[in-house]
Design an enzyme around this catalytic site. Structure first.
Site, PDB file in Angstrom:
ATOM      1  N   ASP A  30       2.608 -16.360   5.987  1.00 56.82           N
ATOM      2  CA  ASP A  30       1.263 -15.806   5.812  1.00 56.82           C
ATOM      3  C   ASP A  30       0.663 -15.391   7.163  1.00 56.82           C
ATOM      4  O   ASP A  30       1.316 -15.488   8.207  1.00 56.82           O
ATOM      5  CB  ASP A  30       0.403 -16.863   5.093  1.00 56.82           C
ATOM      6  CG  ASP A  30      -0.640 -16.257   4.166  1.00 56.82           C
ATOM      7  OD1 ASP A  30      -1.038 -15.105   4.395  1.00 56.82           O
ATOM      8  OD2 ASP A  30      -1.077 -16.948   3.229  1.00 56.82           O
TER       9      ASP A  30
ATOM     10  N   GLU B 145       1.467 -10.278   5.522  1.00 57.77           N
ATOM     11  CA  GLU B 145       0.322  -9.968   6.385  1.00 57.77           C
ATOM     12  C   GLU B 145      -0.605  -8.960   5.705  1.00 57.77           C
ATOM     13  O   GLU B 145      -1.394  -8.305   6.361  1.00 57.77           O
ATOM     14  CB  GLU B 145       0.747  -9.605   7.802  1.00 57.77           C
ATOM     15  CG  GLU B 145       1.636  -8.380   7.972  1.00 57.77           C
ATOM     16  CD  GLU B 145       0.872  -7.092   7.844  1.00 57.77           C
ATOM     17  OE1 GLU B 145       0.905  -6.533   6.722  1.00 57.77           O
ATOM     18  OE2 GLU B 145       0.268  -6.623   8.829  1.00 57.77           O
ATOM     19  N   TRP B 146      -0.485  -8.868   4.367  1.00 66.82           N
ATOM     20  CA  TRP B 146      -1.450  -8.170   3.504  1.00 66.82           C
ATOM     21  C   TRP B 146      -1.528  -6.659   3.769  1.00 66.82           C
ATOM     22  O   TRP B 146      -2.531  -6.022   3.447  1.00 66.82           O
ATOM     23  CB  TRP B 146      -2.849  -8.784   3.651  1.00 66.82           C
ATOM     24  CG  TRP B 146      -2.887 -10.276   3.727  1.00 66.82           C
ATOM     25  CD1 TRP B 146      -2.266 -11.146   2.865  1.00 66.82           C
ATOM     26  CD2 TRP B 146      -3.565 -11.084   4.695  1.00 66.82           C
ATOM     27  NE1 TRP B 146      -2.528 -12.432   3.246  1.00 66.82           N
ATOM     28  CE2 TRP B 146      -3.326 -12.431   4.346  1.00 66.82           C
ATOM     29  CE3 TRP B 146      -4.351 -10.795   5.804  1.00 66.82           C
ATOM     30  CZ2 TRP B 146      -3.841 -13.487   5.107  1.00 66.82           C
ATOM     31  CZ3 TRP B 146      -4.881 -11.856   6.538  1.00 66.82           C
ATOM     32  CH2 TRP B 146      -4.620 -13.181   6.188  1.00 66.82           C
ATOM     33  N   GLY B 147      -0.497  -6.094   4.406  1.00 61.61           N
ATOM     34  CA  GLY B 147      -0.523  -4.656   4.665  1.00 61.61           C
ATOM     35  C   GLY B 147      -1.413  -4.255   5.819  1.00 61.61           C
ATOM     36  O   GLY B 147      -1.620  -3.062   6.069  1.00 61.61           O
TER      37      GLY B 147
ATOM     38  N   ASP C 262      -4.950 -10.195  -1.593  1.00 54.85           N
ATOM     39  CA  ASP C 262      -4.531 -11.068  -2.697  1.00 54.85           C
ATOM     40  C   ASP C 262      -4.903 -10.500  -4.063  1.00 54.85           C
ATOM     41  O   ASP C 262      -5.991  -9.960  -4.254  1.00 54.85           O
ATOM     42  CB  ASP C 262      -5.210 -12.431  -2.575  1.00 54.85           C
ATOM     43  CG  ASP C 262      -4.629 -13.258  -1.440  1.00 54.85           C
ATOM     44  OD1 ASP C 262      -3.767 -12.741  -0.702  1.00 54.85           O
ATOM     45  OD2 ASP C 262      -5.051 -14.420  -1.299  1.00 54.85           O
TER      46      ASP C 262
END
Ligand code: GLA
Length: 690
Positions: free
Chosen positions: A191, A224-226, A246
């Protein structure tokens, strides 16, 4: 999107009160082919549309040659006490007992909150003894004994994302990776929280090297959520990377992530996948139709299929969705192509995925709140020219042939998923038929309307003994009368049977949308009997009064909203009805109007008698700078007014739209192109003049 609920142990899973999605207009009917967060520390940003960049080199370690399939506890438990050894073992048991392992699911993954918040004296991670009294290795051994694999989680930061903040691996990469390998871990989700501003590529490369140094094959999931466009640099590092923030268990969240992930198709392939986050199927915040869309679209996008519901309490329907092998085969196709968008006009999406055997998986996805005819052709989805094609409906598990048209009336928020191939043996299959009404149905309470429905033979062989029928909503005393023939001994390929109907709604019917069903039966030349049904929606409404009315006070036909219900005369508080504040944009307060959350769409009946919509629009002051919204007004299928992207630093903008002649006026708030986070949109003083 609204923020993720605060994460800490004992967190309650929030059920989205959800999009109030009601169908309105009907368009054609069916039978296509046999019818049918934020994390503390840093803030995830949605993936912007990308300029093509050279994909980075790919790994040749043979891992994740098809998208990983498995389970992760996060979406169902967050950090609650439900997440423990008993749960994890129970899931492994169910993978075997319920046939999910045979269907391809392999990884049983632990998310955040498995550790204690302090390392031991040697700097080692310590599993939480309340959750994992026998440690992680014992869990791994159990999972391995079932022929499955174990995954674990940590963050490329000093702490993980939970508010409690369990130890992260930044600065401990080699030691933590070795500990994971020693336990027998097969998959790491890494994460991005509390990353101390260290360059992402550097952080994710160090862990890649640390995992390699263990010598154990470990699938590496970059989370890393883009934020830093990992699709441009991470294919030499990990086997998958998150492209979005998320997911949460709501229609708005799921569709928003899907739209961020779709444009990234060129970056996906064997061993390097785009990851729009884990599945919510079965968690209760969406309808089964919406969950089938979620599962269909994740498969067409070759996304990882990580079950996010507690299988120990899952319904049969949830198991049926997650176990659909026809759909799983689309996701797991060895060619490893992510589907691409063929068209998306008016929320009617066609997405096509090239398959290794030359066929195409074709999703006809209806984003709108009403049944829609969605049509394309074999040519448009990339198939070679051929006399006819065989199309398999992957939810109905039936085959039919078509001369080239692929079409269905798809229910609101539904997806018809087909697998279509040029097949020389097409004549062995029944002709596909399409069934639908020719136009929308609007009825005043106590009155009737004339509608016409069509049964169209899309194939090349005759449909025999064709019979059609139309029925009103169950138990509501509607009357339906055929004004023309409902039977034909034969309908040749390429021809159709058209029937006129009179439909009456009882006096006192409330304004809103009602589900009717158009059905057909016919026989193939081989004698096979085919039954199909098309969802049809009828709107019951009274024409708005003449003069100017406040839209905040008029009944609507249907309303879809990103979070919580659309609010009358207050802003949108994201969950329960009535939880908003006074509508306020740029310090101006509006007593009347609508408070919505992107993505939103509210339909009003205008009965072809209205002229104008006016409003003062903007992002409500209650939200911070992330809110970005575009406001649109539609007159039936025409967009007649639109703002640019407005943020919460903009003053209210006056919007005026000519809606002359429109049957339906639709107020739309989009996410401004960056996902729905914080998109509280106000239609201040919205008025309709008729
Ligand atoms: C981040 C991730 C989620 C989940 C949580 C755990 O938000 O994106 O998928 O792992 O952290 O805290």
């Amino acid at each position: 999107m609204r923020r993720l609920p605060i994460r800490s142990s004992g967190i309650a899973r929030r059920r989205a009160v959800g999009a109030v999605a009601v169908a309105v207009l009907c368009t054609g009917g069916v039978v296509a082919v046999p019818a049918s967060a934020t994390a503390s520390g840093t803030t995830p940003r949605p993936a912007p549309a990308t300029a093509p960049a050279e994909p980075s080199p790919t790994l040749d370690d043979g891992l994740a040659l098809t998208p990983p399939m498995g389970f992760n506890n996060w979406n169902s438990t967050h950090c609650s006490a439900d997440f423990d050894e008993t749960m994890v073992k129970g899931i492994a048991d169910l993978f075997v007992d319920k046939g999910l392992k045979d269907a391809g699911y392999r990884y049983v993954n632990l998310d955040d909150c498995w550790a204690l918040s302090a390392r031991d004296a040697n700097g080692k991670l310590v599993p939480d003894p309340a959750r994992f009294p026998n440690g992680i290795k014992a869990v791994a051994d159990y999972v391995h004994s079932k022929g499955l694999k174990l995954g674990i989680y940590t963050s490329a930061g000093t702490k993980t994302c939970s508010d409690v903040g369990f130890p992260g691996a930044l600065g401990h990469e080699y030691s933590d990776a070795q500990q994971f390998a020693d336990w027998g871990v097969d998959y790491l989700k890494y994460d991005n929280c509390n990353n101390q501003g260290v360059d992402a590529k550097q952080r994710y490369t160090t862990m890649r090297d640390a995992l390699r140094a263990t010598g154990r094959p470990i699938v590496y999931s970059i989370c890393e959520w883009g934020q830093n466009k990992p699709w441009e640099w991470a294919s030499g590092l990990g086997q998958l990377w998150r492209t979005t923030g998320d997911i949460s268990d709501s229609w708005g969240s799921m569709v928003s992530l899907m739209k961020q992930n779709l444009p990234l198709a060129q970056y996906a392939g064997p061993g390097h996948w785009n990851d729009p986050d884990m599945l919510e199927v079965g968690n209760g915040g969406m309808t089964d139709t919406e969950y089938r869309t979620h599962f269909s679209m994740w498969s067409v996008m070759a996304s990882p299929l990580l079950i996010g519901t507690d299988l120990r309490t899952a319904s049969d329907t949830t198991y049926d969705i997650l176990s659909n092998r026809d759909v799983i085969a689309v996701d797991q196709d060895p060619l490893g192509k992510q589907g691409t968008v063929v068209s998306s006009d008016g929320g009617r999406w066609v997405v096509s995925k090239e398959m290794k055997d030359g066929s195409r998986a074709v999703a006809l996805f209806n984003e709108t709140g009403s049944a829609q005819r969605i049509a394309t052709t074999a040519k448009a989805v990339g198939l070679p020219s051929a006399p006819a094609y065989v199309a398999r409906d992957l939810w109905r598990h039936t085959n039919a042939h078509t001369a080239g048209t692929l079409a269905a009336t798809v229910p609101a928020h539904g997806t018809v998923l087909l697998r279509v191939a040029a097949d020389a043996k097409w004549a062995a299959y029944p002709p596909a038929a399409e069934l639908g009404l020719d136009e929308g149905v609007f009825i005043e309470p106590g009155a009737s309307a004339k509608v016409s429905g069509t049964f169209a033979n899309l194939g090349r062989t005759p449909a025999r003994d064709v019979t059609v029928s139309l029925s009103g909503p169950a138990g509501k005393n509607w009357k339906v009368k055929a004004d023309g023939p409902t039977k034909a001994p034969v309908v040749q390929g390429g021809r159709s049977l058209r029937t006129r109907w009179t439909v009456s709604a009882p006096a006192g019917s409330a304004t809103g949308s009602y589900d009717l069903t158009l059905r057909a039966t016919y026989r193939s030349p081989q004698g096979t009997k085919i039954t199909s049904a098309a969802p049809v929606t009828a709107a019951v409404a009274t024409a708005p009064p003449s003069g100017t009315s406040a839209l905040g006070d008029l009944p609507w036909l249907s309303a879809a909203n990103g979070y919580g219900p659309v609010e009358r005369n207050t802003s949108n508080g994201e969950s329960a009805a009535g939880d908003g504040n006074p509508l306020t944009v740029g310090d101006v307060v509006y007593a009347k109007g609508l408070g919505v959350h992107a993505a939103s769409s509210v339909d009003f009946y205008a009965a072809r008698t209205c002229e104008q919509v006016t409003a003062q629009v903007g992002v409500d002051d209650e939200k911070d700078t992330k809110g970005t919204v575009t406001f649109e007004v539609w007159a039936d299928d025409r967009k007649v007014a639109s703002t640019g992207v407005l943020t919460n630093s903009d003053a209210p903008q006056a919007l005026s739209a000519d809606v002359t002649g429109a049957q339906v006026v639709r107020l739309v708030a989009t996410d401004g192109g960056d996902g729905v986070d914080s998109d509280h949109a106000d239609w201040g003083d919205a008025q309709l003049t008729c």
